[in-house]
Every structure is written in structure tokens, then in C-alpha cells.
Design a protein around this motif. Sequence first.
Motif, PDB file in Angstrom:
ATOM      1  N   PRO A 202      -5.360  19.032 -65.208  1.00 15.01           N
ATOM      2  CA  PRO A 202      -4.009  18.500 -65.411  1.00 15.01           C
ATOM      3  C   PRO A 202      -3.534  17.519 -64.350  1.00 15.01           C
ATOM      4  O   PRO A 202      -2.570  16.789 -64.574  1.00 15.01           O
ATOM      5  N   GLY A 203      -4.199  17.506 -63.185  1.00 16.99           N
ATOM      6  CA  GLY A 203      -3.760  16.599 -62.139  1.00 16.99           C
ATOM      7  C   GLY A 203      -4.524  16.811 -60.854  1.00 16.99           C
ATOM      8  O   GLY A 203      -5.457  17.616 -60.782  1.00 16.99           O
ATOM      9  N   ALA A 204      -4.138  16.059 -59.836  1.00 15.60           N
ATOM     10  CA  ALA A 204      -4.735  16.176 -58.509  1.00 15.60           C
ATOM     11  C   ALA A 204      -3.643  16.549 -57.519  1.00 15.60           C
ATOM     12  O   ALA A 204      -2.447  16.365 -57.782  1.00 15.60           O
ATOM     13  N   ILE A 205      -4.066  17.071 -56.379  1.00 19.71           N
ATOM     14  CA  ILE A 205      -3.125  17.423 -55.319  1.00 19.71           C
ATOM     15  C   ILE A 205      -3.458  16.583 -54.090  1.00 19.71           C
ATOM     16  O   ILE A 205      -4.607  16.563 -53.638  1.00 19.71           O
ATOM     17  N   GLU A 206      -2.461  15.908 -53.578  1.00 26.79           N
ATOM     18  CA  GLU A 206      -2.627  15.133 -52.353  1.00 26.79           C
ATOM     19  C   GLU A 206      -1.954  15.877 -51.200  1.00 26.79           C
ATOM     20  O   GLU A 206      -0.835  16.381 -51.347  1.00 26.79           O
ATOM     21  N   PHE A 207      -2.660  15.964 -50.083  1.00 27.80           N
ATOM     22  CA  PHE A 207      -2.086  16.630 -48.918  1.00 27.80           C
ATOM     23  C   PHE A 207      -2.544  15.917 -47.657  1.00 27.80           C
ATOM     24  O   PHE A 207      -3.528  15.166 -47.670  1.00 27.80           O
ATOM     25  N   GLN A 208      -1.841  16.153 -46.579  1.00 29.39           N
ATOM     26  CA  GLN A 208      -2.171  15.539 -45.305  1.00 29.39           C
ATOM     27  C   GLN A 208      -2.577  16.583 -44.287  1.00 29.39           C
ATOM     28  O   GLN A 208      -2.068  17.702 -44.284  1.00 29.39           O
ATOM     29  N   HIS A 209      -3.526  16.185 -43.448  1.00 29.76           N
ATOM     30  CA  HIS A 209      -3.918  17.036 -42.322  1.00 29.76           C
ATOM     31  C   HIS A 209      -4.511  16.145 -41.249  1.00 29.76           C
ATOM     32  O   HIS A 209      -5.350  15.282 -41.536  1.00 29.76           O
ATOM     33  N   GLY A 210      -4.059  16.353 -40.017  1.00 30.12           N
ATOM     34  CA  GLY A 210      -4.574  15.555 -38.911  1.00 30.12           C
ATOM     35  C   GLY A 210      -4.290  14.072 -39.054  1.00 30.12           C
ATOM     36  O   GLY A 210      -5.068  13.243 -38.573  1.00 30.12           O
ATOM     37  N   GLY A 211      -3.191  13.738 -39.723  1.00 36.57           N
ATOM     38  CA  GLY A 211      -2.831  12.341 -39.887  1.00 36.57           C
ATOM     39  C   GLY A 211      -3.556  11.631 -41.008  1.00 36.57           C
ATOM     40  O   GLY A 211      -3.360  10.430 -41.205  1.00 36.57           O
ATOM     41  N   LYS A 212      -4.400  12.336 -41.763  1.00 37.01           N
ATOM     42  CA  LYS A 212      -5.132  11.730 -42.865  1.00 37.01           C
ATOM     43  C   LYS A 212      -4.694  12.344 -44.192  1.00 37.01           C
ATOM     44  O   LYS A 212      -4.274  13.499 -44.247  1.00 37.01           O
ATOM     45  N   THR A 213      -4.808  11.572 -45.258  1.00 37.44           N
ATOM     46  CA  THR A 213      -4.450  12.049 -46.595  1.00 37.44           C
ATOM     47  C   THR A 213      -5.712  12.403 -47.371  1.00 37.44           C
ATOM     48  O   THR A 213      -6.686  11.642 -47.379  1.00 37.44           O
TER      49      THR A 213
END
Length: 302
Positions: A202-213
Motif C-alpha cells: 500500500p505504500g512506503a515509509i520514509e524515516f530519518q536517522h543520523g541525518g540521512k533519509t
Amino acid sequence: MLGAITACGPGRDDAASAEQAKAAQVAFQRELDVVRQTRIAELTRPDGWTSLVGLHWIDPGAHYVGASAGNGIKLAVGPAHLGMIDLGKGGIRFVAEKGVAMTLDGQPFTGETFLRADDAPAGPSVIAFDEGKGVATVIKRGDRYLLRVKHADAPTRTGFRGIEYWPTSADWRVEGRFVPHPAGKTLEIANIIGTTDAVPNPGAIEFQHGGKTFRIEALDEGGDTLFLVFADRTSGHGSYPAGRFLDVAKPGVGGTVVLDFNQAHNPPCAFTPFATCPLPPPENRLDVAIQAGEKTYAHSAP
């Protein structure tokens, strides 16, 4: 007077903040401990993933099933002769061995019937033997069928070694954004036995960690959660080589999703060679070391 004012100033506020942070960490760890205890209880149930003792392809035609050497489908444990499975155009027919005590879907069974596979709306038919310790069901992978067999006395269950984890880290509990795909989109997911399935995506999840997406494709197997199958820089270097799983609640208002990688867990294949685990799609091979969640299970194989 100055001393009294100082005692009520920043120092006391800092102490209160520290206490609040400590209480939050304790609550966070307590919640995680409950999740982990529940998972281990499910893994080691008499019919849990660690009870698997066999996975047998069912080819067209008739095959005798049992623990003796003369059977076409030889069980690792169970009665010498359990019955006969016949895969034909009409379905999967099962004929019980005379004189062998067994149940079908919880009821004493003799004679013959057509078995449901795990893709049936009602779920698979359940053949139980050895006073309920043994369980056999039919599963469908791709366009083929297999007989999955469990037994409460499986060495992988009785010799379960427990699970090791990376230290709990609030840094790996991140807020992500759900990016929906067009309705009806699927993603081809290969599994460890070499077949593929088109799974709702149904979709994707975008998240950030350590300044990167980072971006991870989500799968929908029904219910209130999304299913993530991913690999990262720890795969084969501390975590299970074939990747890990994570369940997340479906997006809330504004598409917000919380990913707690402290709850990342090994697939069933980490505990038994008789599971049919999905593998991470190329889109979900993340260029980051997620040092959170479950580590490689002792003596597990990729």
C-alpha cells in the motif's frame, strides 16, 4: 536569601528533568520487555515456530505419509503410517490410516476428506496426531503445495536457547512518514524456498536517522499493522543474514508511523530449516547498520 533562591533554580529543574527522563526510559524498557516475553512465548508454544519438524513438497499423485522408511512423505516423528495424500484436479485428498488415532480440526477422524490449504478463507485443515503433540497442515507457496509438520517434542523447541538483543536505544524508535501507493499495488516478494508471491504494497515509509533519509516498502497482510521485511548493514554481521521483520501500526493522522527497531525480530527461518520466510526486496536493503532488536540466533543458519 540568595542561597534559597538558588536551591529553587536551574539545579532543581535539571534534577526533575533527569528523573522524568529516567522514568520514561524505565517505561520504555518495560513495554519492550513485555513485547519480547510475548514473542518468546509464541515462538515456543507446543505448535509455535520452534516446533517445526518437516516441510514436504506435495507432487501430483498419491503419496503415503508416515515415519517409516517406505513412505513417499517421510515424517521425522509420528506414527509409522499416518495416511495417504493424493493431489489431483479435485484438490488434496487425505485418507487416514486405519487404526491410527488422529483428529481433523479438533474432531476424531477416520476415513477420507479433502484438505484445505492455508490460502482458504477458513484457514488450513489441521491433522493432529501423537495425542495432539503432532500437527500437519497444507500450505500453498506460489502454485505448489507443501505439507508442514510440527511436533511439541521438536529439538528446536525443547532445546530453545533464548534470544540476544542489542542494547535498547531510544534513538532507534523513530517517527516516519507513510507515502501511499496507488490502490491495488503489489510487490513481488521472494521467499527462502525459491517461490515468489505478489503481496499488497500500500505504500512506503520514509524515516530519518543520523541525518540521512531512508525509505522502506511496507506490506499489508491484513489487520491493524504493516509488515516490513528488511536487511541492513548488520545482516550477516550480528543479525540474521536473510534479514529481519518489523510490524508497525498503520499510519495515523497525517500519515505518521512509528518504527521501533528495538522490536525488529528474526524470521522463523532463524530458528528452523522448515519455514518459508519472505526475503527483503531490493528496495528494503538499507545502507545503515541498525544495531537494535534481535541479534543472530545461536547456531542459526542463513
